[in-house]
Scaffold this active site. Structure first.
Site, PDB file in Angstrom:
ATOM      1  N   HIS A 117       1.542  55.941  42.011  1.00  0.00           N
ATOM      2  CA  HIS A 117       1.990  57.314  42.276  1.00  0.00           C
ATOM      3  C   HIS A 117       2.230  57.587  43.765  1.00  0.00           C
ATOM      4  CE1 HIS A 117       2.945  61.294  41.117  1.00  0.00           C
ATOM      5  NE2 HIS A 117       2.079  61.433  40.138  1.00  0.00           N
ATOM      6  N   ASP A 333      17.451  57.196  26.540  1.00  0.00           N
ATOM      7  CA  ASP A 333      18.066  56.416  25.460  1.00  0.00           C
ATOM      8  C   ASP A 333      18.440  55.035  26.002  1.00  0.00           C
ATOM      9  OD1 ASP A 333      19.552  55.348  23.417  1.00  0.00           O
ATOM     10  OD2 ASP A 333      20.930  57.033  23.219  1.00  0.00           O
TER      11      ASP A 333
END
Length: 401
Positions: A117, A333
């Site tokens: 992070h 996707d």
């Protein structure tokens, strides 16, 4: 991210396709293939040595549909679908990305990833995964080219702390009290849809205007504090994660900037005042906090990081909550369509994340995973039900670990 079988992709291996796509994506995001080193005053730097990232390929002898609602946070099989490769979970000198594709017997699969992070925030992950999706589907370059330019958020030439930053306050006794119970925490996830939010809204005064998320955060903070049964004079914190790219804090950053660009202001209150006052009290604390967020606050945070050498969040009865509804993790996707679920799989200690989901009736809402000790969790459920859901048909407790 969980993907169903898609007949149009019959015979195609999601692990191979995603791995090939990653090799193309890392050409543009080459710092992610390097390793962090630490300089003076805990300053982090990237050694772009191309050591690479970690990629795990696995198979599960079960159909995805058999998992049912357990695919929502807190996910019980998390450690199997994102294997912690030994020695990979540090900050310095470790791989910056760990990714795993797990194929199910039905032809569906999961794509799990863990990232350092210090390199990226949710927006950074979003444009990285968007680039991966685009390159997998034939693009030669990402539609948003990545921008490093970390100097845009460097400290001023004469660093100075000009604002109050309660998110780094530390009360030793309170921190020790929380740390003593961290290994005993359990998790439950709570669904808040239209009916639930209307019930919460009825708890505040009519002239109190707020966003839905501010209202929900105030509600959770109050319920959680009641459940912890703290001394009335104990100081409690609520830490928010606010994107400086957003409307409230307009900081000029290029669209491709994928580094951390958020601030973490904290509201504070005595536990007794938070618990005994109407919910409007907590909402007003949050609104007042956000009203003070501006470029100067951001600069003050950046300078504080340099002056104090990258301090950690306070653990003094702190509750950190992040809104990931716009993260897009349910949208990516890779050829199999959109995932049936995508998002952060669980809460971590005192940090909770809100993810968008649909309940069993197809109603849209936000799912929040909460970590608490067992007795406090039981009381949290009771308080939430008593305060808000008495008149709601269902109180959606999704799962427990």
């Amino acid at each position: 991210m969980f993907y169903k079988y898609n007949s149009s992709m019959e015979g195609k291996d999601p692990a191979k396709i995603i791995k090939d796509g990653l090799s193309k994506t890392l050409v543009f995001y080459y710092p992610l293939a390097g390793r962090l080193i630490e300089g003076p005053n805990r300053k982090l730097m990237v050694n772009c040595n191309s050591e690479g990232i970690l990629f795990v390929e696995a198979d599960a002898n079960v159909e995805l549909e058999k998992l049912g609602d357990s695919i929502r946070p807190p996910y019980p099989y998390f450690d199997l679908l994102l294997h912690n490769v030994p020695g990979s979970d540090g900050i310095i000198g470790c791989p910056l990305l760990l990714l795993q594709v797990t194929r199910f017997s039905c032809g569906g699969f999961t794509f799990g990833f863990r990232f350092n992070h210090t390199m990226m925030d949710a927006y950074g992950i979003k444009i990285f995964l968007n680039a991966l999706s685009e390159l997998i589907q034939g693009a030669s370059t990402p539609s948003i080219l990545p921008v490093w330019q970390r100097h845009l958020l460097s400290a001023r030439s004469s660093p100075r702390i000009t604002c109050t930053h309660h998110e780094f306050d530390e009360q030793i006794e309170s921190r020790i009290a929380w740390e003593s119970m961290e290994d005993k925490l359990i998790q439950q996830s709570f669904f808040f849809g239209k009916k639930e939010m209307e019930a919460i809204k009825n708890q505040v005064s009519p002239n109190c205007t707020s966003t839905k998320f501010e209202l929900l955060v105030a509600f959770l903070w109050k319920c959680r504090t009641i459940a912890l049964d703290l001394h009335p004079q104990e100081i409690v914190h609520l830490t928010l994660l606010i994107n400086v790219r957003g409307k409230s804090v307009k900081f000029e950053l290029p669209p491709g900037y994928y580094g951390n660009a958020f601030i973490t202001p904290a509201a504070v209150s005595e536990a007794g005042l938070l618990c005994s006052n109407p919910l409007t009290y907590a909402v007003e604390l949050i609104k007042k906090l956000k009203d003070h967020m501006n470029e100067e606050y951001t600069r003050s945070v950046i300078d504080l990081m340099v002056i104090k050498g990258r301090p950690e969040f306070t653990k003094s009865w702190n509750f950190v909550i992040s809104d990931n509804r716009s993260g897009g993790f349910d949208e990516f996707d890779f050829g199999w369509g959109k995932p049936i679920f995508g998002g952060v799989p669980k809460a971590i200690s005192f940090i909770s994340v809100g993810v968008p989901v649909k309940n069993d009736k197809g109603e849209k809402g936000i799912l929040i995973a909460i970590s608490l000790p067992p007795l406090a969790m039981k009381k949290f459920q009771e308080v939430v039900y008593k305060m808000t859901f008495t008149n709601v048909e269902e109180f959606n407790i999704i799962s427990k670990i």
